[in-house]
Design an enzyme around this catalytic site. Structure first.
Site, PDB file in Angstrom:
ATOM      1  N   ASN A 161     -17.161 -37.426 -19.722  1.00 41.12           N
ATOM      2  CA  ASN A 161     -18.001 -36.601 -20.597  1.00 41.12           C
ATOM      3  C   ASN A 161     -18.435 -37.489 -21.755  1.00 41.12           C
ATOM      4  O   ASN A 161     -17.678 -37.703 -22.707  1.00 41.12           O
ATOM      5  CB  ASN A 161     -17.245 -35.379 -21.110  1.00 41.12           C
ATOM      6  CG  ASN A 161     -18.097 -34.544 -22.056  1.00 41.12           C
ATOM      7  OD1 ASN A 161     -19.303 -34.764 -22.186  1.00 41.12           O
ATOM      8  ND2 ASN A 161     -17.496 -33.590 -22.728  1.00 41.12           N
ATOM      9  N   GLY A 195     -23.106 -46.900 -27.713  1.00 36.29           N
ATOM     10  CA  GLY A 195     -23.634 -48.015 -26.937  1.00 36.29           C
ATOM     11  C   GLY A 195     -22.623 -48.499 -25.914  1.00 36.29           C
ATOM     12  O   GLY A 195     -22.987 -48.946 -24.819  1.00 36.29           O
ATOM     13  N   SER A 196     -21.344 -48.429 -26.259  1.00 31.50           N
ATOM     14  CA  SER A 196     -20.298 -48.820 -25.308  1.00 31.50           C
ATOM     15  C   SER A 196     -20.305 -47.905 -24.098  1.00 31.50           C
ATOM     16  O   SER A 196     -20.159 -48.362 -22.952  1.00 31.50           O
ATOM     17  CB  SER A 196     -18.929 -48.772 -25.995  1.00 31.50           C
ATOM     18  OG  SER A 196     -18.896 -49.668 -27.094  1.00 31.50           O
ATOM     19  N   HIS A 252     -26.634 -50.667 -36.401  1.00 33.94           N
ATOM     20  CA  HIS A 252     -27.698 -51.080 -35.504  1.00 33.94           C
ATOM     21  C   HIS A 252     -29.089 -50.692 -36.021  1.00 33.94           C
ATOM     22  O   HIS A 252     -29.241 -50.207 -37.128  1.00 33.94           O
ATOM     23  CB  HIS A 252     -27.428 -50.516 -34.110  1.00 33.94           C
ATOM     24  CG  HIS A 252     -26.346 -51.263 -33.402  1.00 33.94           C
ATOM     25  ND1 HIS A 252     -25.042 -50.839 -33.397  1.00 33.94           N
ATOM     26  CD2 HIS A 252     -26.359 -52.427 -32.703  1.00 33.94           C
ATOM     27  CE1 HIS A 252     -24.297 -51.695 -32.727  1.00 33.94           C
ATOM     28  NE2 HIS A 252     -25.063 -52.677 -32.292  1.00 33.94           N
TER      29      HIS A 252
END
Length: 447
Positions: free
Chosen positions: A297, A90-91, A229
């Site tokens: 990447n 998510g970061s 999550h």
């Protein structure tokens, strides 16, 4: 064992053994008893995730492949959005979402450049803010409001300057921020809107009678698939948009900054691999090795995506269970409203709760409640950074007085540092666990 079988039959035998393994060693049926640990979050899975993972390993493609495409398609259908790109966290999704706004593909007048300002909040997870600072843009912090724990939308106009280019906000703990007002503000001033949807997958918001999933109302949305999550791939995330220009920029930044957008393992999908002219490169230079951005990447592996495909089928049930657990715990604590600020859903929203935030009122000791819960093996968490500006990562910026701007006083933001905590409502929780949490909170306040 496999001598008389073809490959498909051999796989089915392996999958049957995996299912038996899960049912024998991993299926949890233990009933909760006081004294057992209560986690704030956890993985919910069955043999289907294990079978998908084994299937992917047996195929041994490893990097993004057929399961990745399948999961991106499933997310597009669930979110009702045109473009989804899986990433490794998510970061990373937040990083890619922000960097897409800096792309040369974006209209020049709207392109984010170093020194431009981005409106956000300090009561946030660091990776909502980090890409802004790392790029050299300037976060402009406004206060939140308790008990929604989201941006105070009345402060948006006062945060505006001639350098403002975007608004970048998270839906705190699964509770959508005031999207109607924020979207109108962004439309009025031609600003980008990034929705950090990492804690809120499955939440909805209604504007003018139209209900949409959060993350799809702004220009870009992001999700996280960390174990805590709403669904998990171990690590993983997604970034999504309806804007084809932003999507192309996202893919480039995700995939080393390359200009080519062929899928991994595929060559010359456009039929023009060797006939283009790019910058000062020789005409016909291999398009697979042309770079139009300074990228990264940040791709996902197909093993992760395989697990995500199984999780995706469970997601609606996960969201429903989180909502039920939230409602149950709020009712169980409703008689303490004179001692605690209990969370409220933002008007117009249907929350997909990641946690249950609580702020103590005057005369109640937050730390005493937290210690009582932790002593009883009930996990608690702070509201992420509380006030990110006060963390060591901001020391040099704070000393120099440069690199960020604060609008007004961060009153409720600062309150979260000493008065707010949260507990979990994840799908693995039972009513017995929720009752026990409420009991320990009540006893801690009374003592």
């Amino acid at each position: 064992m496999f001598e008389q079988m073809n490959e498909s039959q051999a796989k089915e035998k392996i999958f049957a053994m995996v299912k038996e393994y899960y049912e024998t060693y991993q299926k949890e049926e233990k009933r909760f008893a006081p004294g057992d640990s209560i986690r704030y979050a956890g993985r919910i899975y069955d043999e289907r995730e294990l079978i998908n993972g084994v299937d992917s390993v047996l195929e041994f493609w490893l990097t993004a492949g057929r399961y990745t495409l399948e999961l991106e398609k499933a997310l597009k259908e669930y979110l009702e959005v045109k473009h989804v790109a899986l990433v490794n966290s998510g970061s990373s999704a937040n990083l890619i979402a922000f960097m897409a706004l800096t792309s040369h593909l974006v209209e020049e007048s709207r392109r984010v450049r170093p020194g431009d300002e981005i409106i956000t909040v300090a009561a946030a997870f660091p990776t909502t803010v980090a890409p802004i600072i790392q790029y050299g843009a300037v976060p402009v912090f406004v206060d939140i409001k308790i008990p929604t724990y989201n941006v105070d939308v009345s402060l948006l106009e006062s945060a505006l300057s001639d350098k403002t280019k975007a608004v970048f906000l998270a839906h705190t703990l699964g509770n959508p921020f005031g999207l109607k007002i924020v979207k109108e503000f962004c439309d009025k001033h031609n600003l980008w809107l990034i929705e950090d949807n990492c804690d809120a997958l499955g939440a909805e918001y209604t504007i003018d009678g139209i209900t949409k999933k959060t993350g799809t109302i702004g220009d870009i949305g992001t999700s996280s698939f960390y174990p805590a999550h709403h669904m998990t791939m171990g690590e993983g995330g997604a970034v999504y948009t309806d804007n084809p220009i932003l999507y192309r920029a996202m893919l480039s930044f995700r995939d080393w900054g390359r200009d080519c957008h062929c899928l991994g393992g595929h060559d010359n999908m456009c039929g023009h691999r060797y006939d283009g002219q790019y910058g000062e490169l020789p005409k016909g230079y291999d398009h697979k090795y042309v770079y139009s951005h300074f990228g990264y990447n940040l791709k996902v592996t197909d093993i992760q995506a395989a697990i995500g495909c199984a999780q995706m089928k469970k997601l609606p049930g996960f969201v429903k269970r989180r909502q039920e657990n939230f409602a149950y715990l709020k009712k169980a604590l409703s008689d303490l409203s004179d001692k605690l600020y209990l969370p409220e859903v933002t008007e117009g929203a249907s929350a997909s709760w990641f946690g249950f935030p609580i702020t103590v009122k005057e005369g109640v000791d937050r730390d005493a409640i937290v210690q009582a819960l932790e002593k009883d093996k009930i996990q608690t968490r702070m509201l992420f950074s509380g006030n990110l500006i006060k963390h060591p990562c901001f020391d040099s910026l704070r000393t120099s007085g440069k690199g960020y701007r604060v609008v007004g006083k961060l009153t409720d933001t600062d309150r979260t540092l000493s008065e707010t905590f949260w507990v979990g409502v994840y799908p693995g929780m039972t009513t017995e666990m929720l009752d026990h949490m409420a009991k320990v909170i009540r006893e801690a306040i009374a003592s």
